[in-house]
Design a protein around this motif. Sequence first.
Motif, mmCIF file in Angstrom:
data_model
loop_
_atom_site.group_PDB
_atom_site.id
_atom_site.type_symbol
_atom_site.label_atom_id
_atom_site.label_comp_id
_atom_site.label_asym_id
_atom_site.label_seq_id
_atom_site.Cartn_x
_atom_site.Cartn_y
_atom_site.Cartn_z
ATOM 1 N N ASP A 99 0.860 -1.182 0.000
ATOM 2 C CA ASP A 99 0.000 0.000 0.000
ATOM 3 C C ASP A 99 0.896 1.232 0.000
ATOM 4 O O ASP A 99 1.113 1.866 1.032
ATOM 5 C CB ASP A 99 -0.909 -0.016 1.219
ATOM 6 C CG ASP A 99 -1.883 1.151 1.229
ATOM 7 O OD1 ASP A 99 -2.013 1.815 0.186
ATOM 8 O OD2 ASP A 99 -2.496 1.405 2.284
ATOM 9 N N ASN A 100 1.418 1.575 -1.176
ATOM 10 C CA ASN A 100 2.370 2.683 -1.270
ATOM 11 C C ASN A 100 1.760 3.953 -1.835
ATOM 12 O O ASN A 100 2.468 4.927 -2.080
ATOM 13 C CB ASN A 100 3.590 2.270 -2.102
ATOM 14 C CG ASN A 100 3.208 1.787 -3.500
ATOM 15 O OD1 ASN A 100 2.123 2.066 -3.995
ATOM 16 N ND2 ASN A 100 4.108 1.042 -4.135
ATOM 17 N N GLY A 101 0.464 3.952 -2.091
ATOM 18 C CA GLY A 101 -0.233 5.158 -2.508
ATOM 19 C C GLY A 101 -0.215 5.454 -3.991
ATOM 20 O O GLY A 101 -0.818 6.433 -4.432
ATOM 21 N N ILE A 102 0.438 4.606 -4.792
ATOM 22 C CA ILE A 102 0.524 4.936 -6.212
ATOM 23 C C ILE A 102 -0.836 4.890 -6.892
ATOM 24 O O ILE A 102 -1.066 5.576 -7.891
ATOM 25 C CB ILE A 102 1.528 4.001 -6.925
ATOM 26 C CG1 ILE A 102 1.939 4.603 -8.273
ATOM 27 C CG2 ILE A 102 0.977 2.576 -7.072
ATOM 28 C CD1 ILE A 102 3.128 3.936 -8.919
ATOM 29 N N ASP A 103 -1.749 4.116 -6.319
ATOM 30 C CA ASP A 103 -3.080 4.010 -6.913
ATOM 31 C C ASP A 103 -3.937 5.247 -6.658
ATOM 32 O O ASP A 103 -4.988 5.413 -7.290
ATOM 33 C CB ASP A 103 -3.795 2.761 -6.397
ATOM 34 C CG ASP A 103 -3.850 2.705 -4.879
ATOM 35 O OD1 ASP A 103 -2.909 3.205 -4.231
ATOM 36 O OD2 ASP A 103 -4.821 2.136 -4.336
ATOM 37 N N SER A 104 -3.502 6.116 -5.759
ATOM 38 C CA SER A 104 -4.267 7.337 -5.493
ATOM 39 C C SER A 104 -3.614 8.567 -6.110
ATOM 40 O O SER A 104 -4.117 9.682 -5.934
ATOM 41 C CB SER A 104 -4.416 7.543 -3.980
ATOM 42 O OG SER A 104 -3.152 7.680 -3.354
ATOM 43 N N GLU A 105 -2.516 8.381 -6.824
ATOM 44 C CA GLU A 105 -1.832 9.489 -7.482
ATOM 45 C C GLU A 105 -2.442 9.738 -8.861
ATOM 46 O O GLU A 105 -3.250 8.944 -9.344
ATOM 47 C CB GLU A 105 -0.339 9.176 -7.574
ATOM 48 C CG GLU A 105 0.330 9.120 -6.206
ATOM 49 C CD GLU A 105 1.785 8.719 -6.275
ATOM 50 O OE1 GLU A 105 2.296 8.492 -7.396
ATOM 51 O OE2 GLU A 105 2.418 8.617 -5.214
ATOM 52 N N PRO A 106 -2.074 10.843 -9.520
ATOM 53 C CA PRO A 106 -2.649 11.123 -10.840
ATOM 54 C C PRO A 106 -2.488 9.973 -11.817
ATOM 55 O O PRO A 106 -1.452 9.298 -11.838
ATOM 56 C CB PRO A 106 -1.858 12.358 -11.296
ATOM 57 C CG PRO A 106 -1.474 13.041 -10.028
ATOM 58 C CD PRO A 106 -1.199 11.932 -9.057
ATOM 59 N N VAL A 107 -3.501 9.756 -12.625
ATOM 60 C CA VAL A 107 -3.503 8.658 -13.592
ATOM 61 C C VAL A 107 -2.533 8.927 -14.733
ATOM 62 O O VAL A 107 -1.893 8.004 -15.244
ATOM 63 C CB VAL A 107 -4.932 8.445 -14.132
ATOM 64 C CG1 VAL A 107 -4.940 7.599 -15.396
ATOM 65 C CG2 VAL A 107 -5.801 7.807 -13.055
ATOM 66 N N ALA A 108 -2.412 10.173 -15.145
ATOM 67 C CA ALA A 108 -1.667 10.493 -16.362
ATOM 68 C C ALA A 108 -0.511 11.444 -16.083
ATOM 69 O O ALA A 108 -0.651 12.417 -15.330
ATOM 70 C CB ALA A 108 -2.599 11.117 -17.399
ATOM 71 N N ASP A 109 0.621 11.142 -16.710
ATOM 72 C CA ASP A 109 1.754 12.063 -16.802
ATOM 73 C C ASP A 109 1.943 12.394 -18.279
ATOM 74 O O ASP A 109 2.054 11.482 -19.111
ATOM 75 C CB ASP A 109 3.034 11.420 -16.279
ATOM 76 C CG ASP A 109 3.145 11.471 -14.762
ATOM 77 O OD1 ASP A 109 2.095 11.385 -14.096
ATOM 78 O OD2 ASP A 109 4.278 11.568 -14.254
ATOM 79 N N VAL A 110 1.987 13.680 -18.611
ATOM 80 C CA VAL A 110 2.087 14.122 -20.002
ATOM 81 C C VAL A 110 3.243 15.110 -20.115
ATOM 82 O O VAL A 110 3.334 16.067 -19.333
ATOM 83 C CB VAL A 110 0.783 14.793 -20.474
ATOM 84 C CG1 VAL A 110 0.913 15.260 -21.917
ATOM 85 C CG2 VAL A 110 -0.394 13.829 -20.325
ATOM 86 N N GLU A 111 4.116 14.874 -21.095
ATOM 87 C CA GLU A 111 5.212 15.796 -21.341
ATOM 88 C C GLU A 111 4.695 16.974 -22.170
ATOM 89 O O GLU A 111 4.382 16.832 -23.341
ATOM 90 C CB GLU A 111 6.361 15.097 -22.069
ATOM 91 C CG GLU A 111 7.611 15.956 -22.160
ATOM 92 C CD GLU A 111 8.787 15.240 -22.803
ATOM 93 O OE1 GLU A 111 9.935 15.632 -22.526
ATOM 94 O OE2 GLU A 111 8.546 14.291 -23.583
#
Length: 648
Positions: A362-374
């Motif tokens: 349970d490291n919180g990655i599932d609650s972070e933003p879905v998308a990273d865009v350059e």
Amino acid sequence: MPTRTRSAIRRTLVTAAAVALTAVPLTPAAARTAPRESTPVYSYAQAVRESVWVDTGLDADGDGRSDRVATDIVRPAEPARQGRKVPVVMDASPYYSCCGRGNESQLKTYDAQGRVVRMPLFYDNYFVPRGYAFVGVDLAGTNRSDGCVDVGGRFDVQSAKAVIDWLNGRARAYTSRTGGTPVRADWTDGSTGMIGKSWDGTIANGVAATGVRGLKTIVPISAISSWYDYYFAQGAPLYDGGPDELADYVESADAHAHCAAVQRELADGSPRSGDWTALWSRRDYVEDAAKVRASVFLVHGMQDLNVRTKNAGQWWDALARHGVRRKIWLSQTGHVDPFDYRRGAWVDTLHRWFDHELLGYDNGIDSEPVADVERRPDQWVTSAAWPPAGTRGTVLHPAAGSRAGVGTLGLRRAAGTERFTDDPGLSETDWAAHVTAPTPEKAGFLTAPLTRALRLAGSAEVTVTATPTTASAHLTAVLVDVGADTIRDYGDPAEGITTLAERTCWGESTAGDSACYKETRAKTTAVGYTVVSRGWADLGHHASVTRGAPLTPGRAYRMTLHLAATDHSVPAGHRLALIVAGTDKDLIDPASTRPTLTLDLSRTTAKVPLVGGAEAFARATSGRATAPAPTVLEGIRTPHGTRHVPAG
């Protein structure tokens, strides 16, 4: 997504010694706390290295015995001695002996006993010390595997699926290719994450689309979701080769000698007419998206002209329709691995993704933003969802320009016509360079200069009503951001990166397998326009992609072109342009004739995914528009004349 900085992944690591691995005892309080991150406590130097041959249950080469695929394994020795089982990171590839993996074209190497010494890429160096096994699978008909290459078909997909079945106790494996003793995968819990760029990532998509149990997540990088859309775009041929040529490129000497029947099937099933055949149906993973059980972390370059982002967009949308949990990175590069354009953040994010998906941390990655865009070179933005909330398909209408100008693009329906004559010697870059002036080979339409930024996110459609003068016609639709900018030079042979001499290290090294790789930096170029998205079609396939037909000169035809997915913000002061033309030089093949086409603008539209929809467009174009001056703009040049294989 914000990047977390940790000593294990800092870019200052320049030698393998700098990442020496030591076990850290846990205090009683820490032991009672659920782990949030796997740490490098196992010895890579002492890892178990073994090779097994997994029975696929198929006989592609017709030799009367079941084909076996070579499966090379690197796993930590300590967990098995402790009675603990480990999850698996897997890369199934056709490139381990013919072409190499990654920016440095690494191949597998073996010792005198046939045990793998070097696995390409950093996955084993980094993840094995953290309690994962790494498995590198030679696809059927490649390197040390039996069988035949069938380019995304049943043999390709079963090569990797059979290994997942074996890892979960549902298939057999042996200590040799032709005989040997049975081997059980009693060291793993069966939880598998597949990763890979290009063909490798394509296999991950294909295996996930079988719904195989035990595959927990996939990370497809610049991957194909439908092989038809690698070779064709709505009937228009994209490459002058076919899957039979690609199979010949990667297959082993044994496969080359025994797989003529499969080669003929590939050639016969992929006619250059652009018709959709049964061969393509068997290689369309999008249609099986409902079967996907695994989560998907999708990565793609928005300027990838090898595996175009139509493959990413349609896969992402299909997975969304079936409720598959997803994450996405979109870069400004071409066909480039994120390890070579955003290395520190990539290793960190991938580590946390696998920890969450395969170890259950349970490291919180599932609650972070879905998308990273350059958004600009090395400048990234995030979105809680992708496409972002409030994105709506907005219908824009082209209108004819005055005699001295070009057409306009806006929300109001317009009448009139525009004509252009196909010139196979020109490309999207030639059209875009002259977008502010009328030229005979294209029809161009521009908005007024924007008073505020306008963001496109997702897949656009351009519907044309066109009357040809000949019996065949190919079409291209291009969206262009008109204005000065600095972007990654995706038209350069390295597709947006420059490789440096400096090395950084990502895991533990051995004498035969270094964890240290050459660094890169963004290769940029100053431009006067940016091609945002493009789509192609053969007008003869207007009724159906299944079978094209000759056109009747003088008759109007209606067809919708599906453009590649993108995420691009057109800045204030720039203009958004739509170009409709014929042959896009070296990106599609020309039609058999050279038609002039007349567009009925009252029945020609662009449906563009705009954040904020029509209201955002109206606000962004509400300023006073100045007449566009006829100007030749400097822009990026695509690598004309280059034909690709979906390699990494």
